[in-house]
Design a protein around this motif. Structure first.
Motif, PDB file in Angstrom:
ATOM      1  N   UNK A 200       0.870  -1.246   0.005  1.00 48.22           N
ATOM      2  CA  UNK A 200       0.049  -0.039   0.006  1.00 48.22           C
ATOM      3  C   UNK A 200       0.905   1.192  -0.124  1.00 48.22           C
ATOM      4  N   UNK A 201       0.321   2.130  -0.763  1.00 48.11           N
ATOM      5  CA  UNK A 201       1.080   3.583  -0.588  1.00 48.11           C
ATOM      6  C   UNK A 201      -0.153   4.289   0.345  1.00 48.11           C
ATOM      7  N   UNK A 202       0.628   5.121   1.163  1.00 46.20           N
ATOM      8  CA  UNK A 202      -0.101   5.672   2.176  1.00 46.20           C
ATOM      9  C   UNK A 202      -0.200   7.203   1.935  1.00 46.20           C
ATOM     10  N   UNK A 203      -1.397   7.756   2.664  1.00 43.45           N
ATOM     11  CA  UNK A 203      -1.618   9.064   2.436  1.00 43.45           C
ATOM     12  C   UNK A 203      -2.304   9.480   3.625  1.00 43.45           C
ATOM     13  N   UNK A 204      -1.695  10.666   4.203  1.00 43.34           N
ATOM     14  CA  UNK A 204      -2.139  11.476   5.301  1.00 43.34           C
ATOM     15  C   UNK A 204      -3.106  12.401   4.770  1.00 43.34           C
ATOM     16  N   UNK A 205      -4.261  12.414   5.434  1.00 44.02           N
ATOM     17  CA  UNK A 205      -5.381  13.720   5.314  1.00 44.02           C
ATOM     18  C   UNK A 205      -5.007  14.655   6.294  1.00 44.02           C
ATOM     19  N   UNK A 206      -4.206  15.813   5.816  1.00 48.67           N
ATOM     20  CA  UNK A 206      -3.360  16.635   6.608  1.00 48.67           C
ATOM     21  C   UNK A 206      -3.310  17.934   5.829  1.00 48.67           C
TER      22      UNK A 206
END
Length: 275
Positions: A200-206
């Motif tokens: 998985x590539x990870x994405x932060x909602x930030x």
């Protein structure tokens, strides 16, 4: 044949499971195989039964035994069905049973992260989301908008909290979920490495200067994407954000800086769904 048992007092020992045990006591973290959760309303109870959850006891008002609780009672076999007046049940539960029936059920066995993510392309990680209403709303949005699985950090609200289950409209029993790590020390470093190891590539909602917009085409091109949502108010920790492959934001207008975590989750799930 239903095992109907009349109760006449809030102090009846049979009522303890529905009113005198805290959520933590019901969960029984030291002996999870003995853990209990409370499902409320025929719709939610049916969803739990369809998912294989095992009923332990039912609490319902007299009039519902042959009404909206009847099919539930028939499905649950010879478990105790505790009943009383509307006034007594309000005293026991602390609120009016507007949908007529509660069911105490065994907590299901949780699968591993690897098991529930094996075939997933879009998953969500709820990081320290502690509000039961938000937790339930995230599950409902995830189920409705094509998310394959939900992972929760150890400090999250229990998805089988009675209010979370009710807000989710039973979707906590429809979408695969489990915890990513068992202790506070397991997140974010170990958990993030586990997600990367699973592809998985990870994405932060930030919200920060490095964030790209949620509709950036690069995100839709990712085969496997983990959407990481932070706690109410403070959002994600800086070290979690720094470990992610992407920082992502939803464009805002009229001076509004952010959305509630459940609302932001729904927007992100819709935008990033696999088409």
């Amino acid at each position: 044949m239903a095992n109907i048992i009349e109760i006449h007092s809030i102090d009846a020992p049979e009522a303890a499971i529905f009113c005198r045990l805290t959520e933590a006591q019901l969960r029984n973290r030291l002996e999870p195989e003995k853990g209990i959760f409370i499902a409320e309303s025929p719709k939610v109870i049916n969803s739990a039964l369809n998912a294989g959850c095992v009923p332990v006891a039912i609490l319902t008002e007299h009039k519902h035994i042959e009404g909206q609780a009847r099919s539930i009672i028939e499905r649950c076999g010879n478990i105790p069905v505790y009943t009383g007046t509307n006034e007594l049940l309000q005293q026991i539960t602390g609120y009016e049973l507007t949908r007529g029936v509660l069911c105490a059920m065994r907590r299901p066995h949780l699968k591993s992260v690897e098991e529930i993510c094996r075939n997933g392309s879009r998953i969500v990680v709820a990081d320290n989301v502690v509000n039961s209403t938000n937790t339930g709303a995230i599950f409902r949005a995830a189920a409705a908008l094509g998310i394959d699985a939900i992972l929760l950090t150890p400090t999250c609200c229990d998805p089988l909290n009675r209010r979370a289950v009710r807000v989710s409209m039973g979707t906590v029993f429809q979408i695969p979920w489990t915890y990513i790590g068992n202790t506070f020390a397991d997140w974010p470093e170990r958990g993030m490495q586990q997600l990367h190891d699973l592809g998985f590539k990870t994405m932060a909602m930030a919200l920060n200067n490095r964030a790209i917009y949620i509709d950036d085409p690069i995100l839709k091109q990712e085969e496997r994407l983990a959407i990481i949502m932070g706690t109410e108010g403070d959002g994600l920790q800086h070290k979690t954000i720094d470990l992610c492959d992407y920082n992502v934001m939803i464009p805002m207008h009229n001076g509004v800086d952010s959305l509630n975590v459940a609302a932001a989750a729904a927007v992100a799930f819709w935008e990033l769904r696999k088409r």
